[in-house]
Design an enzyme around this catalytic site. Structure first.
Site, short mmCIF file in Angstrom:
data_model
loop_
_atom_site.label_atom_id
_atom_site.label_comp_id
_atom_site.label_asym_id
_atom_site.label_seq_id
_atom_site.Cartn_x
_atom_site.Cartn_y
_atom_site.Cartn_z
N LYS A 88 0.85 -1.19 0.00
CA LYS A 88 0.00 0.00 0.00
C LYS A 88 0.89 1.24 0.00
CE LYS A 88 -4.56 0.25 2.02
NZ LYS A 88 -5.28 0.29 3.29
O1 G3P Z 1 -9.34 0.85 3.79
C1 G3P Z 1 -9.28 2.15 4.21
C2 G3P Z 1 -9.93 2.32 5.52
O2 G3P Z 1 -9.28 1.56 6.49
C3 G3P Z 1 -10.10 3.72 5.96
O3 G3P Z 1 -11.30 3.75 6.59
O4 G3P Z 1 -13.00 4.49 8.15
O5 G3P Z 1 -10.61 5.21 8.47
O6 G3P Z 1 -11.99 6.13 6.61
P1 G3P Z 1 -11.74 4.98 7.51
#
Ligand code: G3P
Length: 219
Positions: A88
């Site tokens: 990533k």
């Molecule tokens: O895959 C990306 C994710 O982990 C981010 O999610 O909820 O932190 O925006 P969030």
């Protein structure tokens, strides 16, 4: 649509994998922190649980450092699972340079923190195996996150771009339905939301009704 688990929680990943619905896993520094385990411990176990792409994030900021860090991560994984590593990389110019170099070395990449179709197009051109548009974070600032999924899918279809689209930052089950209706390749979903997808109150009521009636059947 493929389902990835968006988590570094080994117990949750193991449980969901036992349901037969997990095609891969995505992690990030925040999820690793939340798991309470060391990154090395997670890397050691996670590949044994899921035989599919597992995203591991680099934290370097210069392209050359990202590439070194990525190669180090691949080496940490036992040989038999190295094909499943997806590095990533953040979506910025240094990230794009790193993606170009890693793709030339045959290392899969997942370009993360994508918030526009243009960013996705550039990442794909640089050689990304996956792009991760964060729809929930766009919704949070009053933009329609799902709209960029539609745009990216249209652009990638127009030009037969092979980079797969991972719908990320999913916040609720409706996001998953929309992603699947648009035809996104992958949704990476937090475990709690996968559990919500599996549940329906009428299913629970129905099971209880059958169990109650079965008790009353003459044995
Ligand atoms: O895959 C990306 C994710 O982990 C981010 O999610 O909820 O932190 O925006 P969030």
């Amino acid at each position: 649509m493929k389902i990835f688990v968006d988590s570094a929680d080994l117990e949750e990943i193991r449980e969901l994998a036992s349901w037969g619905i997990v095609d891969g896993v995505t992690t990030n520094p925040t999820l690793v922190k939340k798991s309470g385990r060391s990154f090395s411990e997670i890397i050691e176990e996670i590949f044994k649980i899921v035989d599919g792409p597992i995203s591991l994030e680099v934290v370097s900021e210069k392209a050359s450092d990202m590439v070194k860090e990525a190669e180090g991560l691949v080496k940490k994984v036992s040989k038999q699972y190295q094909k499943n590593v997806a590095i990533k990389v953040p979506m910025n110019p240094e990230g794009l340079k790193a993606v170009k170099q890693l793709s030339e070395k045959g290392i899969k990449t997942n370009v993360t923190l994508i918030f526009s179709a243009n960013q996705a197009l550039l990442a794909a051109k640089a050689g990304a195996s996956y792009v991760s548009p964060f729809i929930g974070r766009l919704d949070d600032i009053g933009q329609d996150g799902m709209q960029i999924i539609e745009e990216i899918m249209e652009i990638f279809t127009n030009y037969d771009i092979e980079t797969e689209v991972i719908v990320a930052s999913i916040r609720h089950p409706i996001h998953v339905i929309h992603a699947a209706r648009i035809g996104a390749d992958i949704a990476t979903i937090p475990p709690g939301i996968i559990r919500k997808m599996a549940n329906h109150s009428l299913t629970d009521v129905g099971i209880q009704l059958f169990l109650n009636d079965w008790e009353k059947v003459k044995k």
